[in-house]
Design a protein around this motif. Sequence first.
Motif, short mmCIF file in Angstrom:
data_model
loop_
_atom_site.label_atom_id
_atom_site.label_comp_id
_atom_site.label_asym_id
_atom_site.label_seq_id
_atom_site.Cartn_x
_atom_site.Cartn_y
_atom_site.Cartn_z
N LEU A 136 0.94 -1.27 -0.12
CA LEU A 136 0.10 0.06 0.05
C LEU A 136 0.84 1.26 0.12
CD1 LEU A 136 -2.89 -1.20 2.53
CD2 LEU A 136 -3.05 -0.28 -0.04
N ALA A 137 1.87 1.05 0.84
CA ALA A 137 3.01 2.37 0.81
C ALA A 137 3.52 2.62 -0.87
CB ALA A 137 3.99 2.04 1.73
N CYS A 138 3.90 1.36 -1.23
CA CYS A 138 4.41 1.46 -2.86
C CYS A 138 3.37 2.11 -3.81
CB CYS A 138 5.02 0.20 -3.17
SG CYS A 138 6.40 -0.21 -2.25
N ALA A 139 2.19 1.82 -3.42
CA ALA A 139 1.06 2.13 -4.21
C ALA A 139 0.29 3.36 -4.05
CB ALA A 139 -0.10 1.16 -4.57
N GLY B 98 0.37 6.49 -4.71
CA GLY B 98 0.05 7.33 -5.73
C GLY B 98 -1.03 6.51 -6.74
N ARG B 99 -1.29 5.38 -6.33
CA ARG B 99 -2.07 4.70 -7.50
C ARG B 99 -3.38 4.26 -6.68
NH1 ARG B 99 -0.51 0.25 -8.65
NH2 ARG B 99 1.40 0.11 -7.40
N LEU B 100 -3.62 4.71 -5.38
CA LEU B 100 -4.90 4.25 -4.51
C LEU B 100 -6.24 4.16 -5.30
CD1 LEU B 100 -4.12 5.65 -1.20
CD2 LEU B 100 -3.69 3.12 -2.07
N ARG B 101 -6.41 5.21 -6.23
CA ARG B 101 -7.57 5.32 -6.98
C ARG B 101 -7.73 3.92 -7.97
NH1 ARG B 101 -8.69 11.59 -8.76
NH2 ARG B 101 -8.92 12.48 -6.35
N THR B 102 -6.53 3.76 -8.55
CA THR B 102 -6.40 2.55 -9.59
C THR B 102 -6.85 1.31 -8.57
OG1 THR B 102 -4.76 3.67 -10.90
CG2 THR B 102 -4.87 1.32 -11.18
N LEU B 103 -6.39 1.17 -7.39
CA LEU B 103 -6.68 -0.02 -6.57
C LEU B 103 -8.18 -0.22 -6.61
CD1 LEU B 103 -3.94 0.02 -4.02
CD2 LEU B 103 -3.95 -1.70 -5.71
N VAL B 104 -8.81 0.94 -6.06
CA VAL B 104 -10.40 1.07 -5.78
C VAL B 104 -10.90 0.55 -7.17
CG1 VAL B 104 -12.06 2.38 -5.04
CG2 VAL B 104 -9.77 2.77 -3.82
N ALA B 105 -10.42 1.25 -7.91
CA ALA B 105 -11.18 0.97 -9.40
C ALA B 105 -11.09 -0.26 -9.80
CB ALA B 105 -10.65 1.94 -10.48
N THR B 106 -9.73 -1.10 -9.66
CA THR B 106 -9.76 -2.44 -10.09
C THR B 106 -10.61 -3.21 -9.07
OG1 THR B 106 -7.68 -2.14 -10.71
CG2 THR B 106 -8.20 -4.20 -10.08
N LEU B 107 -10.58 -2.93 -7.91
CA LEU B 107 -11.73 -3.79 -7.13
C LEU B 107 -12.96 -3.69 -7.28
CD1 LEU B 107 -11.66 -5.60 -4.41
CD2 LEU B 107 -11.61 -3.73 -3.04
N ARG B 108 -13.40 -2.44 -7.72
CA ARG B 108 -14.97 -2.24 -8.22
C ARG B 108 -15.19 -2.77 -9.53
NH1 ARG B 108 -15.79 4.38 -6.84
NH2 ARG B 108 -16.09 4.26 -4.31
N ALA B 109 -14.23 -3.02 -10.31
CA ALA B 109 -14.32 -3.63 -11.81
C ALA B 109 -14.72 -4.95 -11.71
CB ALA B 109 -13.39 -3.52 -12.43
N ALA B 110 -14.06 -5.66 -10.78
CA ALA B 110 -14.25 -7.25 -10.47
C ALA B 110 -14.19 -7.57 -9.05
CB ALA B 110 -12.98 -7.75 -11.20
N PRO B 111 -14.93 -7.10 -8.27
CA PRO B 111 -14.99 -7.36 -6.72
C PRO B 111 -14.99 -8.88 -6.32
CG PRO B 111 -17.00 -6.73 -7.51
CD PRO B 111 -16.29 -6.55 -8.65
N VAL B 112 -15.78 -9.60 -7.09
CA VAL B 112 -16.04 -11.08 -6.48
C VAL B 112 -14.64 -11.87 -6.72
CG1 VAL B 112 -17.17 -13.27 -6.81
CG2 VAL B 112 -18.60 -11.18 -6.83
N PRO B 113 -14.23 -11.83 -7.67
CA PRO B 113 -12.98 -12.87 -8.01
C PRO B 113 -11.79 -12.00 -6.98
CG PRO B 113 -13.19 -11.51 -9.84
CD PRO B 113 -14.58 -11.37 -9.12
N LEU B 114 -11.49 -11.10 -7.06
CA LEU B 114 -10.69 -10.37 -6.14
C LEU B 114 -10.66 -10.62 -4.73
CD1 LEU B 114 -10.02 -7.00 -8.23
CD2 LEU B 114 -8.32 -8.66 -7.71
#
Length: 309
Positions: free
Chosen positions: A62-65, A67-83
């Motif tokens: 999370l510390a490394c990411a 600057g990309r927290l929005r990308t993580l959230v967007a990815t999780l929202r796009a495919a919540p069940v398998p993730l």
Amino acid sequence: MSTTRTPLPAASAARTGLLQITVTGVLWGTTGVAVQLLREGTGLSPVSIGFHRLAIAALVLLACAAGRLRTLVATLRAAPVPLLLTGIGLGLYQALYFAAVAWAGVSVATIVSLGLAPVLAAAWESVHARRLPGPLRLGTLVAAVAGLVLITAATEQPGAAAPAPLLGLLAAAGSGLGYAVTTLISRQVSQHTAPMTLTTISTVVGALTLAPSALVAGVSVPVRLDTVALLLHLGVVTTAVAYALFYAGLRTTPGSVAAVLTLLEPLTAAALAVALLHEPLPLPVIVGGGLLLTAVAATYLAPERANTG
């Protein structure tokens, strides 16, 4: 003129994937010695160590990411069940493995959980493809599982307590099933999710999954240099780095092949026990290691055939 030979770029990608998962198995193999030293030095339960391992990995990633927290959230929202299933599975199959070790011993836990995973994954892939595995895949699978049995049985400590062998067997089977299912799910997710993103989300969810059990067992640790170093090794090297490599390798490697390659974990653990803990090297470990290395070599010599059966 037609040919069945895999194009060079595809074959190169296949070998890269095999190498990434092979390195994963070796890194996972260092877990056993680190966990043993931590348990002796801190008294932490295996589940608590597993929680620390995932939590440290999650915090680092999370510390490394940041600057990309929005990308993580967007990815999780796009495919919540398998993730979410990948992360929950990551936590649960570790917890079940730890329970199997406590109830039935290391040998039963390792043979059943790690040995069952590639068999189940291969069976599912065969059903999905509607054809039986090819001779190379079957031979590789048999050699790898036989090597696992020889190594694990020979390195089991004599007189190891098994207070609840039936429960331990069921927990080990559940761990193997969870590992196989999680590997198959994460392979599908890895096709459209960056490895670091997948690793970050799965470790966060896995840590949250183990948190209740770990809190009950106790999570406090003495702040000493050796303890911190071991926990960082487990969290950063054997989890953050190893799972990023694992998920990257799954992009070009079938789940059953990946499960076979990660059987290098007990072989690495046995080699480290000999080198660092001065344990004896029994003949079955040598034979089992030879079988495992032969299975791994077969996938490297013909990656396209190993990947297609």
